[in-house]
Design an enzyme around this catalytic site. Sequence first.
Site, PDB file in Angstrom:
ATOM      1  N   SER A 129      18.005  19.267 -14.380  1.00  0.00           N
ATOM      2  CA  SER A 129      16.953  20.267 -14.528  1.00  0.00           C
ATOM      3  C   SER A 129      17.592  21.561 -15.006  1.00  0.00           C
ATOM      4  O   SER A 129      18.669  21.944 -14.544  1.00  0.00           O
ATOM      5  CB  SER A 129      16.234  20.500 -13.189  1.00  0.00           C
ATOM      6  OG  SER A 129      15.425  21.659 -13.240  1.00  0.00           O
ATOM      7  N   HIS A 168       0.839  -1.209   0.000  1.00  0.00           N
ATOM      8  CA  HIS A 168       0.000   0.000   0.000  1.00  0.00           C
ATOM      9  C   HIS A 168       0.872   1.256   0.000  1.00  0.00           C
ATOM     10  O   HIS A 168       0.415   2.321   0.398  1.00  0.00           O
ATOM     11  CB  HIS A 168      -0.951   0.022   1.205  1.00  0.00           C
ATOM     12  CG  HIS A 168      -1.670  -1.259   1.438  1.00  0.00           C
ATOM     13  ND1 HIS A 168      -2.810  -1.619   0.764  1.00  0.00           N
ATOM     14  CD2 HIS A 168      -1.366  -2.304   2.257  1.00  0.00           C
ATOM     15  CE1 HIS A 168      -3.207  -2.819   1.163  1.00  0.00           C
ATOM     16  NE2 HIS A 168      -2.335  -3.266   2.067  1.00  0.00           N
TER      17      HIS A 168
END
Length: 485
Positions: free
Chosen positions: A286, A156
Amino acid sequence: MSGNDTYQTPLASRYASTQMKTIFSARTRASTWRQCWVWLAEAEKELGLDISDEAISQMKANITMTDKDFEVAAVEEKKRRHDVMEAHVHAFGQVAPAAAGIIHWGATSCYVTDNADLIFLRDGLDLLLPKLAVIIHKLAKFAVEYRSMPTLGFTHYQPAQLITVGRRAAQWAQDLLMDLEDITKTREDLRYRGAQGTTGTQASFMEIFHGDGAKIDKLNELLCEKAGFPSCYSISTQTYTRKVDLRVANALAAFGATVQRITGDIRHLASQKEIEEPFEKDQIGSSAMAYKRNPMRCERIAGLGRHLANLNKDASDTYAQQWFERTLDDSAIRRIYIPEMFLSADAICMTLDNVVSGLVVYPNKIHSRLMEELPFMATENIIMKLVSLGESRQDAHEEIRVLSHQASDVVKKEGKNNDLIERIKRTEFFKPVWGEVDGLLDPVNFIGRCPEQVLKYCGENGEIQEALKPYKKYIEESEDVELTV
């Protein structure tokens, strides 16, 4: 007008290999049609039809389409609106005049287009399978290397019982091996269409061979032998059934799903600074944030995998919408999705090979991350130890529950480290096990049979190595893929 002035598919211009692009090139397609015509003429001649040696010789000398041939075919196609029967038969006859009258004898257009497509499916799969085998081999080696390194497991996307870095990689390898098995089965099941006539009844060949069905069967045996297929499909309409395309698409689409699954894990692990894809010295993560190390390779794989995983919908709809013995609404869309399936899968293989060849593991970060959660997981062992010393399980459970909630509040509300173990060592109830608590926190105590499972599956005599035996030579000779973009 230059190539920069017109649209080009990124799969061809940016991602896929030259070998795969060559298989689906216009020159290969047209040249393969000519090869199919040569095989047909050769087989018909062997079975007694009046075809001269000169006709065969001229055809064989001109199998490869030249730029001039394409110009001739283009003019004829514009005039006739039919690329095969008129345009390319005409162009072939221009360079092989002795064969002009017998090219395509008894065949329908799908004799060349469909048989060629089956060759492209076969050759494309033959190019992909060894590449996938190499990826699985490299992942298996990685799994074995890190088979005993504990890491936090997740269910989960919440911290769960520990596994190992290698065991997680073994799961990736197992999923890819399932794809290898499915694609291999699809490849092995491919057959040829052969010479079947306009609706698959072989009526035109019954006319040519004067009703001699045995000769037609022999014709198709010869064609299969020349093309390298085991046999023809028993039943064809005007085309081979588009179910074949769907079977190939389903196998490749499943591979597309698998790589999304794997790269999703790697991207999450990169965010947690535990495992990263290769990052080159001068690579920019980036344009704005110089510190970033974006998982651009895995993101590319995920995007291409998403595209590939959905192309079987085109194949499914095309198959479902074929009416009776065929409709031509399959033509345009198959020109798009069949090459795209293979170019996408090829680009994925190249990029994934690059990733698994240089995965970077950060053991200290992995250890510190799991130690944030391990105290909670160790509580069951502490409870069991107390019970073995005569304490009530219910009492021990309640003491642990209270201290765990207190420690959790420290982590979540105060942003401090997990101090559950320190609390246990300060609580009188746990005094009988104070001396053993640190030993109970060894991560190795929580990984179960992970190392053994990895060796059994990925090791020298494991299941993966047995499955990869057909690709042993290719694996030994393979080199790491260097990406240009």
